[in-house]
Design a protein around this motif. Structure first.
Motif, short mmCIF file in Angstrom:
data_model
loop_
_atom_site.label_atom_id
_atom_site.label_comp_id
_atom_site.label_asym_id
_atom_site.label_seq_id
_atom_site.Cartn_x
_atom_site.Cartn_y
_atom_site.Cartn_z
N TYR A 109 -7.28 8.31 -2.54
CA TYR A 109 -6.93 7.19 -1.70
C TYR A 109 -8.19 6.38 -1.38
O TYR A 109 -9.30 6.90 -1.45
N ASP A 110 -7.97 5.10 -1.05
CA ASP A 110 -9.08 4.18 -0.91
C ASP A 110 -9.50 3.94 0.54
O ASP A 110 -10.69 3.72 0.81
N TYR A 111 -8.55 3.91 1.45
CA TYR A 111 -8.82 3.54 2.83
C TYR A 111 -8.50 4.72 3.75
O TYR A 111 -7.47 5.37 3.58
N ASN A 140 0.82 -1.21 0.00
CA ASN A 140 0.00 0.00 0.00
C ASN A 140 0.85 1.26 0.00
O ASN A 140 1.84 1.34 0.74
N LYS A 154 -3.72 3.20 -0.03
CA LYS A 154 -4.25 2.83 -1.34
C LYS A 154 -3.32 1.82 -2.00
O LYS A 154 -2.19 1.60 -1.55
#
Length: 123
Positions: free
Chosen positions: A110-112, A33, A100
């Motif tokens: 970004y994802d998280y 990540n 991410k």
């Protein structure tokens, strides 16, 4: 990926503060990540502060913090840090850590996302 930022507080202008972020990752190593820090100040949009690749070879900083803030990570501890020096009142915000994939792409989005930590800088 689950993230939790901590380490915020009330400081004076010119002081330093280090934020930490603990990550919980299942199914793959943390270094797969990219990680980043963002901040949200009252009345403003969320701002990208810094990003760091999985291998720590690539970094990116917002112009407003470049030279004052340093992002780092410890993959063995699943941890991310933001060292903030020469703090200014305009750095006051809630700071969030994020992650991410892929690990080499450090630019938003970004994802998280984790819960934020408040940083307040008094003048």
């Amino acid at each position: 990926v689950q993230l939790q930022a901590f380490g915020g507080g009330l400081v004076q202008a010119g002081d330093s503060l280090r934020l930490s972020c603990a990550a919980s990752v299942s199914g793959r190593a943390f270094n797969t990540n990219a990680v980043g820090w963002f901040r949200l100040a009252p009345g403003k949009e969320r701002e990208f502060v810094a990003g760091l690749s999985g291998s720590s070879l690539r970094t990116n900083y917002a112009g407003s913090v470049k030279g004052r803030f340093t992002i780092a990570r410890d993959n063995a501890k699943n941890a991310v840090y933001l060292q903030m020096n020469s703090l200014r009142p305009e750095d006051t915000a809630v700071y969030y850590c994020a992650a991410k994939t892929p690990s080499w792409n450090i630019d938003p989005p970004y994802d998280y996302w984790g819960q934020g930590t408040q940083v307040t800088v008094s003048s």
